[in-house]
Scaffold this motif. Sequence first.
Motif, short mmCIF file in Angstrom:
data_model
loop_
_atom_site.label_atom_id
_atom_site.label_comp_id
_atom_site.label_asym_id
_atom_site.label_seq_id
_atom_site.Cartn_x
_atom_site.Cartn_y
_atom_site.Cartn_z
N THR A 269 0.83 -1.21 0.00
CA THR A 269 0.00 0.00 0.00
C THR A 269 0.86 1.26 0.00
O THR A 269 0.56 2.23 -0.70
CB THR A 269 -0.94 -0.01 1.21
N LEU A 270 1.93 1.27 0.78
CA LEU A 270 2.82 2.43 0.79
C LEU A 270 3.46 2.65 -0.58
O LEU A 270 3.62 3.80 -1.03
CB LEU A 270 3.90 2.26 1.86
N ARG A 271 3.82 1.55 -1.26
CA ARG A 271 4.42 1.71 -2.59
C ARG A 271 3.40 2.25 -3.58
O ARG A 271 3.74 3.09 -4.42
CB ARG A 271 4.97 0.36 -3.06
N VAL A 272 2.17 1.78 -3.50
CA VAL A 272 1.13 2.28 -4.39
C VAL A 272 0.87 3.76 -4.14
O VAL A 272 0.68 4.56 -5.08
CB VAL A 272 -0.16 1.46 -4.23
N LEU A 273 0.87 4.17 -2.88
CA LEU A 273 0.65 5.57 -2.53
C LEU A 273 1.86 6.44 -2.82
O LEU A 273 1.76 7.68 -2.81
CB LEU A 273 0.30 5.69 -1.04
N GLY A 274 3.00 5.82 -3.07
CA GLY A 274 4.22 6.59 -3.29
C GLY A 274 4.71 7.27 -2.03
O GLY A 274 5.34 8.34 -2.10
N GLN A 275 4.49 6.64 -0.87
CA GLN A 275 4.86 7.24 0.41
C GLN A 275 5.78 6.34 1.23
O GLN A 275 5.69 6.29 2.45
CB GLN A 275 3.60 7.58 1.23
N MET A 276 6.66 5.63 0.53
CA MET A 276 7.65 4.83 1.24
C MET A 276 8.56 5.76 2.03
O MET A 276 9.18 6.67 1.48
CB MET A 276 8.48 4.01 0.26
N PRO A 277 8.65 5.58 3.35
CA PRO A 277 9.42 6.54 4.17
C PRO A 277 10.92 6.43 3.91
O PRO A 277 11.46 5.32 3.78
CB PRO A 277 9.06 6.14 5.60
N SER A 278 11.58 7.55 3.88
CA SER A 278 13.03 7.58 3.78
C SER A 278 13.62 7.40 5.18
O SER A 278 12.90 7.36 6.19
CB SER A 278 13.50 8.91 3.18
N ARG A 279 14.94 7.33 5.26
CA ARG A 279 15.57 7.19 6.56
C ARG A 279 15.33 8.42 7.43
O ARG A 279 15.13 8.31 8.64
CB ARG A 279 17.07 6.95 6.39
N PHE A 280 15.33 9.58 6.79
CA PHE A 280 15.08 10.80 7.55
C PHE A 280 13.65 10.82 8.08
O PHE A 280 13.41 11.23 9.22
CB PHE A 280 15.34 12.03 6.67
N ASP A 281 12.69 10.39 7.24
CA ASP A 281 11.29 10.34 7.68
C ASP A 281 11.12 9.38 8.86
O ASP A 281 10.40 9.68 9.81
CB ASP A 281 10.38 9.92 6.53
N SER A 282 11.79 8.23 8.78
CA SER A 282 11.69 7.25 9.87
C SER A 282 12.33 7.80 11.15
O SER A 282 11.78 7.62 12.25
CB SER A 282 12.38 5.94 9.47
N PHE A 283 13.47 8.48 11.02
CA PHE A 283 14.12 9.05 12.20
C PHE A 283 13.26 10.15 12.82
O PHE A 283 13.13 10.24 14.05
CB PHE A 283 15.49 9.61 11.82
N LYS A 284 12.64 10.98 11.98
CA LYS A 284 11.79 12.05 12.49
C LYS A 284 10.59 11.48 13.22
O LYS A 284 10.21 11.97 14.30
CB LYS A 284 11.35 12.93 11.32
N ALA A 285 9.97 10.43 12.65
CA ALA A 285 8.82 9.80 13.31
C ALA A 285 9.24 9.17 14.63
O ALA A 285 8.51 9.23 15.63
CB ALA A 285 8.21 8.76 12.39
N TRP A 286 10.43 8.57 14.66
CA TRP A 286 10.93 7.97 15.92
C TRP A 286 11.17 9.04 16.97
O TRP A 286 10.82 8.87 18.14
CB TRP A 286 12.22 7.22 15.62
#
Length: 795
Positions: A269-286
């Motif tokens: 689903t994330l690939r279809v939406l084009g919203q696969m998180p980058s490393r920076f996005d994952s770090f920010k969410a963490w």
Amino acid sequence: MGKSYGIIGQGDLDNEEDTDSSERTAFSDAELQNGEGGYAYPGVPAAYEFVDPEIPCVVPDAAGLAMSPSEEQLLHHSMAHPWNVPPYNVTERSRYSVRHGAWRSFEAAAGALAVSALLLPFGGGFMVIDVGSFGIGSFGLLMAADFAFRAGAASLNRRRVNKVIKQSPIAKSYETYTTLPRMNRPKLPECSITVVGYREDERVWENCLESLKAQQYPVKHIISVIDGNEPADMAMTRTFANAFPENERLVVHLPVLLSVLYTEKYMETLRVLGQMPSRFDSFKAWLLGTPTAGHVIAHESALNYVLDYLYTKATIEKWANYRALCFTQPHAHKRHAMFTAFLVGSYALGTKDALLSTDSDTRLDPSAASNLMAMLFSEENVAGVTGDVDVDRRESIFPNVYALNNWSTSNVDSPCQSFFGSVSRLSSPMAAYRISDLMDVVSPWIMQTHFGKDAAIGEDTSLASQLLSRGLKTVHTHTAKAYTDAPNSYVRWIKQQTRWSRAMYREAIYSSPRLNSLNPWLAVEATRQLYYPAVLMASVLYLLYTPAHWEHFVIWLTTIGGAVLLKTIYAVTVGRDVRMLLFPLNQLMFFLGIVPTKLWALLTTYINSWGTSARSAHEIARSESVWSRTLHIGYLLPWYTALSIGLAYHLATALSKPLLWIVALAGFVLIAHVYADVFRAKLNFFVFAPRQFQQGRTKVSDVEAFPPAPKVTLEKPPVESESSDDTSDDEQFEADMAAVPLRSMQKPMSFSGEQTEMVFEAPASRKSSLMPSSMDHIASPNPQVASSRAPVLNV
């Protein structure tokens, strides 16, 4: 010959197409005992295998799992589930204010700073405090003060728990349900029990199931998930089927992991939406404790996909009609089995309020569920609760010593954390959760990774961290009792503690920063655990290798002994058990094994292995190779060497007696103890191998605990024409007797996993002969008699 056990949903269970044995899915008892059916070395006794017997933790891909056509159709053409709103009760709570969160963060930072200031310069630098002509070891003084504080908090928690249990109508549910008529009984929160296991010892598994049936609280369903569907895993399903009446239990085979379906659909689903998180996005969410972009949509899509399949299968097979259900699924690791149990209990079986989770090696006290439920619903912010987990079997000295470690955790550490509403580990042998809170955290919990790998260990610690990171409370009650199986050796205990320590450090350091900022006492605990093993080891080595100040070592050691004596007096007084006098021996084992284990675990949190093997008779008997043993606990070798040489150097120099260098041999004794069973297995194998060569066959009865089994043959019986009338009386007698169930007094096992033909029968060629062994060559079952029997698998 033993019966064969089929894997539901697979074809050609009895090798009727003469396929290669590596592709078969059904094996007999004799084959399993002789090392066939997937074990490492056929023909070699399990006790002499040189392998790594730890439980594998590899998650299979959904595409790589063999599924029958009907199961594939069921998966890809499922009915839409009706759960537009959650089928369980949702607890509404008020959120923390910004000011409250900021204040708790300040408390956490202050507590961590205070512990650092005490442990680093005071415990590590000023090892001995001189008071006139006397001295006090600073580390022992810190130990005594820390224990006194935690014991005081634990006592306050016990008083609070006793007050809740005394006033709670839930804790008195047994008296209410046995004395009042049905219409006058008060409405209690619904609770189902989930239990997971992998190749458990049969006796231990039976005791676990009997304790679940004996719960005084009205349990809605008992849900068991076996983490494996290979022939060696089927023994647990047979035990489960024999534990419940036929009309109350169902055994279901899931050909694919629900967790894998969820994860793959989520990422798709994330690939279809084009919203696969980058490393920076994952770090920010963490860092902020917020979900990544697209998480809500991906979670809903993946959960609906899994629930559609679950709802369709549960409807067709009528799961809700059974009180006890046992599920088998492909082996991954414990977290994936718990995920299946949680979804089945909360959605497919419609449990409204709580799930009680336990392990297959645990025996619950009859009042355990009642007391856990009373604490779980004592406050609206309580999301999880655990209890007093003790060691069950204490036949030898080691389980008694190990049990003291469990006693200290259940009576000091966890109650102290509970006083502050932040128990860091909801022990998997016994923990209860509110379903609404559990379903909120199940997505990040099952998808947790560490250093890019699936988090396979510390599932109970991770669940507690997820709940605490949301500002919820986790508590402990001493009134709920459970008894779990203890490691049967020092090495197995060290491996278990290594796994637990890695999970603890992973959650304390790498988990969400909100975990420690919202729970000040957890920040204090994490800081103490971070510095404690390194400071203690450095202090000991420094004092040993500086013999010029030998009196400092004596003072330091005496103060440590005083702290241990204080713990022993407290344990004997509170525990009221003379076995608590073994507490000094427990502390010695803790110093020799657990202290370096914690430091090693801190440095190797990236290692994601289980360490120990399963507890079935065959798995326990398997011996490690030298390389495997060194890989798991080889870090103890330099620690033992440094201690023994340092002690010998200190004594020989301080007392001016070079003969005392012989004390260094103590290190070799400790190292030999670590490798003793490995060397014993190698020696036995070299005795076994010449016998094998000389005699031309394996005498299993001479070298292994398993009884000798006859040679397994997988030949189809000769088919006779119906017009043949020359059958002898002996042949006809044996054919008629072979058609009779071998163990007719036991209950048959009902399997589910196919829409049709959900139960199977071992063919006549796989049954053991009822005639003497000398007449086996003339036994030929009558196909007419065999074909007239109902398709029931006799267990």
